[in-house]
Design a protein around this motif. Sequence first.
Motif, PDB file in Angstrom:
ATOM      1  N   ALA A  52     -15.507 -13.101  -4.775  1.00 57.03           N
ATOM      2  CA  ALA A  52     -14.732 -14.301  -4.186  1.00 57.03           C
ATOM      3  C   ALA A  52     -13.638 -13.842  -3.506  1.00 57.03           C
ATOM      4  CB  ALA A  52     -14.564 -15.373  -5.106  1.00 57.03           C
ATOM      5  N   ALA A  53     -13.787 -13.031  -2.406  1.00 56.73           N
ATOM      6  CA  ALA A  53     -12.539 -12.566  -1.760  1.00 56.73           C
ATOM      7  C   ALA A  53     -12.674 -12.595  -0.218  1.00 56.73           C
ATOM      8  CB  ALA A  53     -12.638 -11.153  -2.176  1.00 56.73           C
ATOM      9  N   GLY A  54     -13.145 -13.677   0.360  1.00 59.05           N
ATOM     10  CA  GLY A  54     -13.155 -13.615   1.791  1.00 59.05           C
ATOM     11  C   GLY A  54     -11.720 -14.112   2.443  1.00 59.05           C
ATOM     12  N   ASN A  55     -11.920 -14.606   3.730  1.00 58.59           N
ATOM     13  CA  ASN A  55     -10.596 -14.949   4.306  1.00 58.59           C
ATOM     14  C   ASN A  55     -10.102 -16.426   3.732  1.00 58.59           C
ATOM     15  OD1 ASN A  55     -11.940 -16.824   5.863  1.00 58.59           O
ATOM     16  ND2 ASN A  55     -11.879 -15.608   7.656  1.00 58.59           N
ATOM     17  N   TRP A  56     -11.045 -17.023   3.013  1.00 59.55           N
ATOM     18  CA  TRP A  56     -10.650 -18.170   2.494  1.00 59.55           C
ATOM     19  C   TRP A  56      -9.447 -18.250   1.527  1.00 59.55           C
ATOM     20  CZ3 TRP A  56     -13.542 -22.688   3.150  1.00 59.55           C
ATOM     21  CH2 TRP A  56     -12.940 -24.026   2.594  1.00 59.55           C
ATOM     22  N   PHE A  57      -9.200 -16.924   1.001  1.00 55.47           N
ATOM     23  CA  PHE A  57      -8.222 -16.694  -0.042  1.00 55.47           C
ATOM     24  C   PHE A  57      -6.945 -15.986   0.394  1.00 55.47           C
ATOM     25  CE2 PHE A  57     -12.391 -16.740  -1.974  1.00 55.47           C
ATOM     26  CZ  PHE A  57     -12.563 -17.909  -2.890  1.00 55.47           C
ATOM     27  N   GLU A  58      -7.025 -15.515   1.611  1.00 52.03           N
ATOM     28  CA  GLU A  58      -5.620 -14.745   2.032  1.00 52.03           C
ATOM     29  C   GLU A  58      -4.785 -15.838   2.384  1.00 52.03           C
ATOM     30  OE1 GLU A  58      -7.459 -12.343   5.131  1.00 52.03           O
ATOM     31  OE2 GLU A  58      -7.252 -14.038   6.586  1.00 52.03           O
ATOM     32  N   ASN A  59      -3.377 -15.069   2.460  1.00 55.50           N
ATOM     33  CA  ASN A  59      -2.274 -15.861   2.619  1.00 55.50           C
ATOM     34  C   ASN A  59      -1.774 -15.247   4.071  1.00 55.50           C
ATOM     35  OD1 ASN A  59      -2.311 -17.618   0.381  1.00 55.50           O
ATOM     36  ND2 ASN A  59      -1.314 -15.944  -0.598  1.00 55.50           N
ATOM     37  N   LYS A  60      -2.379 -14.331   4.511  1.00 61.63           N
ATOM     38  CA  LYS A  60      -2.043 -13.736   5.707  1.00 61.63           C
ATOM     39  C   LYS A  60      -3.147 -13.122   6.512  1.00 61.63           C
ATOM     40  CE  LYS A  60       1.436 -10.750   6.058  1.00 61.63           C
ATOM     41  NZ  LYS A  60       2.249  -9.452   6.127  1.00 61.63           N
ATOM     42  N   LYS A  61      -3.355 -13.477   7.859  1.00 63.94           N
ATOM     43  CA  LYS A  61      -4.656 -13.070   8.400  1.00 63.94           C
ATOM     44  C   LYS A  61      -4.962 -11.549   8.513  1.00 63.94           C
ATOM     45  CE  LYS A  61      -4.550 -16.526  12.292  1.00 63.94           C
ATOM     46  NZ  LYS A  61      -4.403 -16.778  13.466  1.00 63.94           N
ATOM     47  N   ALA A  65      -9.996  -8.667   5.222  1.00 68.51           N
ATOM     48  CA  ALA A  65     -11.142  -7.765   5.935  1.00 68.51           C
ATOM     49  C   ALA A  65     -10.429  -6.464   5.608  1.00 68.51           C
ATOM     50  CB  ALA A  65     -10.957  -8.118   7.343  1.00 68.51           C
ATOM     51  N   ALA A  66      -9.127  -6.113   5.936  1.00 69.32           N
ATOM     52  CA  ALA A  66      -8.569  -4.855   5.667  1.00 69.32           C
ATOM     53  C   ALA A  66      -8.952  -4.295   4.172  1.00 69.32           C
ATOM     54  CB  ALA A  66      -7.434  -4.863   5.969  1.00 69.32           C
ATOM     55  N   THR A  67      -8.620  -5.095   3.176  1.00 68.37           N
ATOM     56  CA  THR A  67      -8.865  -4.769   1.913  1.00 68.37           C
ATOM     57  C   THR A  67     -10.347  -4.464   1.690  1.00 68.37           C
ATOM     58  OG1 THR A  67      -7.166  -6.255   1.068  1.00 68.37           O
ATOM     59  CG2 THR A  67      -8.625  -5.362  -0.656  1.00 68.37           C
ATOM     60  N   GLY A  91     -28.181  11.059  -0.639  1.00 65.78           N
ATOM     61  CA  GLY A  91     -29.109  10.220   0.219  1.00 65.78           C
ATOM     62  C   GLY A  91     -28.915   8.633   0.267  1.00 65.78           C
ATOM     63  N   SER A  92     -27.743   8.178  -0.234  1.00 63.06           N
ATOM     64  CA  SER A  92     -27.559   6.833  -0.331  1.00 63.06           C
ATOM     65  C   SER A  92     -26.653   6.224   0.826  1.00 63.06           C
ATOM     66  CB  SER A  92     -26.982   6.353  -1.800  1.00 63.06           C
ATOM     67  OG  SER A  92     -25.579   7.047  -1.759  1.00 63.06           O
ATOM     68  N   TYR A  93     -26.561   4.849   0.866  1.00 63.93           N
ATOM     69  CA  TYR A  93     -25.704   4.353   1.925  1.00 63.93           C
ATOM     70  C   TYR A  93     -24.916   3.035   1.211  1.00 63.93           C
ATOM     71  CZ  TYR A  93     -24.466   1.683   6.038  1.00 63.93           C
ATOM     72  OH  TYR A  93     -23.737   1.036   6.960  1.00 63.93           O
ATOM     73  N   LEU A  94     -23.412   3.185   1.096  1.00 66.52           N
ATOM     74  CA  LEU A  94     -22.533   2.297   0.618  1.00 66.52           C
ATOM     75  C   LEU A  94     -21.976   1.520   1.789  1.00 66.52           C
ATOM     76  CD1 LEU A  94     -21.352   1.072  -2.119  1.00 66.52           C
ATOM     77  CD2 LEU A  94     -19.467   2.507  -1.528  1.00 66.52           C
ATOM     78  N   ASN A  95     -22.147   0.257   2.024  1.00 66.59           N
ATOM     79  CA  ASN A  95     -21.717  -0.383   2.936  1.00 66.59           C
ATOM     80  C   ASN A  95     -20.729  -1.526   2.341  1.00 66.59           C
ATOM     81  OD1 ASN A  95     -21.050  -1.341   5.376  1.00 66.59           O
ATOM     82  ND2 ASN A  95     -22.775  -2.502   5.742  1.00 66.59           N
ATOM     83  N   ARG A  96     -19.829  -2.166   3.036  1.00 67.53           N
ATOM     84  CA  ARG A  96     -18.939  -3.163   2.592  1.00 67.53           C
ATOM     85  C   ARG A  96     -18.817  -4.407   3.823  1.00 67.53           C
ATOM     86  NH1 ARG A  96     -17.570   0.472   5.293  1.00 67.53           N
ATOM     87  NH2 ARG A  96     -15.423   1.400   5.280  1.00 67.53           N
ATOM     88  N   ALA A  97     -18.559  -5.640   3.431  1.00 71.34           N
ATOM     89  CA  ALA A  97     -18.551  -6.424   4.678  1.00 71.34           C
ATOM     90  C   ALA A  97     -17.673  -7.843   4.091  1.00 71.34           C
ATOM     91  CB  ALA A  97     -20.080  -7.015   5.065  1.00 71.34           C
ATOM     92  N   ASN A 100     -16.145 -15.262   5.216  1.00 72.21           N
ATOM     93  CA  ASN A 100     -15.276 -16.464   5.016  1.00 72.21           C
ATOM     94  C   ASN A 100     -14.968 -16.629   3.583  1.00 72.21           C
ATOM     95  OD1 ASN A 100     -17.074 -17.490   7.892  1.00 72.21           O
ATOM     96  ND2 ASN A 100     -14.888 -17.705   8.197  1.00 72.21           N
ATOM     97  N   GLU A 101     -15.995 -17.056   2.999  1.00 72.33           N
ATOM     98  CA  GLU A 101     -15.719 -17.150   1.682  1.00 72.33           C
ATOM     99  C   GLU A 101     -15.891 -16.058   0.508  1.00 72.33           C
ATOM    100  OE1 GLU A 101     -18.081 -18.843   3.136  1.00 72.33           O
ATOM    101  OE2 GLU A 101     -17.718 -20.891   3.235  1.00 72.33           O
ATOM    102  N   THR A 102     -16.718 -14.997   0.947  1.00 72.65           N
ATOM    103  CA  THR A 102     -17.034 -13.751  -0.124  1.00 72.65           C
ATOM    104  C   THR A 102     -16.892 -12.584   0.822  1.00 72.65           C
ATOM    105  OG1 THR A 102     -19.422 -13.845   1.014  1.00 72.65           O
ATOM    106  CG2 THR A 102     -18.706 -15.134  -0.905  1.00 72.65           C
ATOM    107  N   SER A 103     -16.773 -11.502   0.052  1.00 70.01           N
ATOM    108  CA  SER A 103     -16.991 -10.292   0.538  1.00 70.01           C
ATOM    109  C   SER A 103     -17.874  -9.625  -0.462  1.00 70.01           C
ATOM    110  CB  SER A 103     -15.449  -9.498   0.465  1.00 70.01           C
ATOM    111  OG  SER A 103     -15.189  -9.248  -0.831  1.00 70.01           O
ATOM    112  N   GLU A 104     -18.212  -8.279   0.050  1.00 73.28           N
ATOM    113  CA  GLU A 104     -19.548  -7.541  -0.780  1.00 73.28           C
ATOM    114  C   GLU A 104     -19.373  -6.101  -0.584  1.00 73.28           C
ATOM    115  OE1 GLU A 104     -23.085  -8.681   1.269  1.00 73.28           O
ATOM    116  OE2 GLU A 104     -22.829 -10.856   0.859  1.00 73.28           O
ATOM    117  N   ILE A 105     -19.857  -5.660  -1.359  1.00 74.74           N
ATOM    118  CA  ILE A 105     -20.056  -4.082  -1.409  1.00 74.74           C
ATOM    119  C   ILE A 105     -21.711  -3.914  -1.599  1.00 74.74           C
ATOM    120  CG2 ILE A 105     -19.775  -1.838  -2.773  1.00 74.74           C
ATOM    121  CD1 ILE A 105     -17.188  -2.948  -3.648  1.00 74.74           C
TER     122      ILE A 105
END
Length: 428
Positions: A52-61, A65-67, A91-97, A100-105
């Motif tokens: 639960a770390a999408g831009n819904w929770f940020e106080n500054k634009k 996303a930067a985090t 041989g693995s792939y780690l992505n993050r995204a 709005n409401e969420t962020s992912e690894i």
Amino acid sequence: MLNRTIAPPIIDPVAFDIKLPAYKKYILTNGIEVFAVDMGTEDTLMVNWVFAAGNWFENKKAVAAATNFLLKNGTSKRSAFDINEHFEFYGSYLNRACYNETSEITLHTLSKHINELLPVVAELVQDSVFPQEELNIYAQNAQQRLKVNLQKSEFVAGRLIDAYLFGDNHPYGKYLNLGDYAAVTREDVVSFYNDYYKEGRCVIFVAGKLPKDLIESLEKNFGKLPLKPRSLVAETIQHPLQPAAEKKHYIVNDPDGVQSAIRIARPFPNRKHPDFQKVLVLNNVLGGFFGSRLMGNIREDKGYTYGIYSYLMNFTSESGWMVSTEAGRDVTAETVKEIYIELQQLRDEEIDDEELMMTRNSMIGTILGDLDGPFQVIGRWKNMILNNVDDDYFERGVQIIKTITAKELHELANKYLAPEEFYELVVI
């Protein structure tokens, strides 16, 4: 023996009895839920951590996303290079995204390497240090990408229509300007990381050919961390909707542009609303697939565009119904006119049996394709779980596709396709 001189019978997709393969649920010591789908024949695995770390929770634009982006760019033990080398070695792939409401690894790997990789993911969640030089590079690159994208009419249209629908201060509608990236400080990022990752709310989704010790390994690496289980946290932080007062907008982004981006959209309830799944069928008739009315009229008949689609937005708290296309500048007005004609025809007349059956078959066929593999199955479950709908939601949706009547669709069209409810945006 099979007689290959006789063609096999053709079966419409609506005749299939579709079931969503079940998941197994585990709960780690700290309360973190793990939803697992064990299927497939290949020795591959996907692990997806949702915070639960999408831009819904940020106080500054731009802070959320930067985090999220910088999670891979250094811990107290490893540099960004070392982290990338570690995952590539296996041989693995780690992505993050970040959404709005969420962020992912998300980790994709061969199942046999999971025990070498999970400790490093846990390290990123608990020990990222966010070097200032990495933040500087991120901001510089993001600004450059934004400068390029702002020259594209479709990019400008995509961000402005959301702002008109929800308000430019709402998480669904706010968009970034060049100065927003430069304004993000390392202190902003570290604070957000501490609140929403190190001690944040998390849920884990896994799918593929699961190793026997996977849950034990997740418990070892994540079960003791100070993470908290998921909850409807977004509901505790309110963001009032502030839609634009003016509903028609015409913007010249490139005076010499030969193509326009067209967005026609209206607010719509989220997927918990009783009409949501029914309107998915109506949307398919309108513009949800290649055989839709918008495509047949504006692409096939008029030749105004290469493609035109409509869809319901995949947001949790609110939603919207969007028609999206790009068309030649000289036929922009006619394209907009034809879109409204299609909306009106759905309000005026019931669709016939042949079109309804084609729509049913298209939707069921798409679902069958979407369930082709463990990653797609867990994706369906993930969407339902994060939107807090019940486990019967999928099967109800399939039954609605198979049984909804032309009369019901006509009533829905009159309820939701009134032109005065739509925002209209053209960007040249």
